[in-house]
Scaffold this motif. Sequence first.
Motif: not given
Length: 128
Positions: A36-38, A53-59, A66-71, A73-85
Amino acid sequence: MSFSGKYQLESQEGFVEFMKAVGLPDDLIEKGKDIKSVSEIEQKGDQFKVTVTTGPKVLTNTFTIGQEAEIENLAGEKIKTVVTKDGNKLKVVLNRVTSITELVDGNTLVDTLTLGDIVFKRVSKRVP
């Protein structure tokens, strides 16, 4: 409506199929399917810090709408992208995965991740 708060996973659909599709190893899928992740979200205007937080893994990811950020993902890859709302929905595309996080009401957070025709849906409830 502010996204800020702590949310605990209540239910999920499509976890195993989705995790296989994104390339997570079977042993990690097996370990993770019943945890049960939090999710903790801190929102200050258009700035967000999201910690899952999923068990011992914290992401942890930080971004500004609207601004580019490095996010990461679940597999641990860092991807440059833009979050929109859009209203009470946050949307981001990470490689081939589209993620929409919706604050349905003040206490329910719904994450929908889509990869092709595979859908992984998580419902989390606000906790104190």
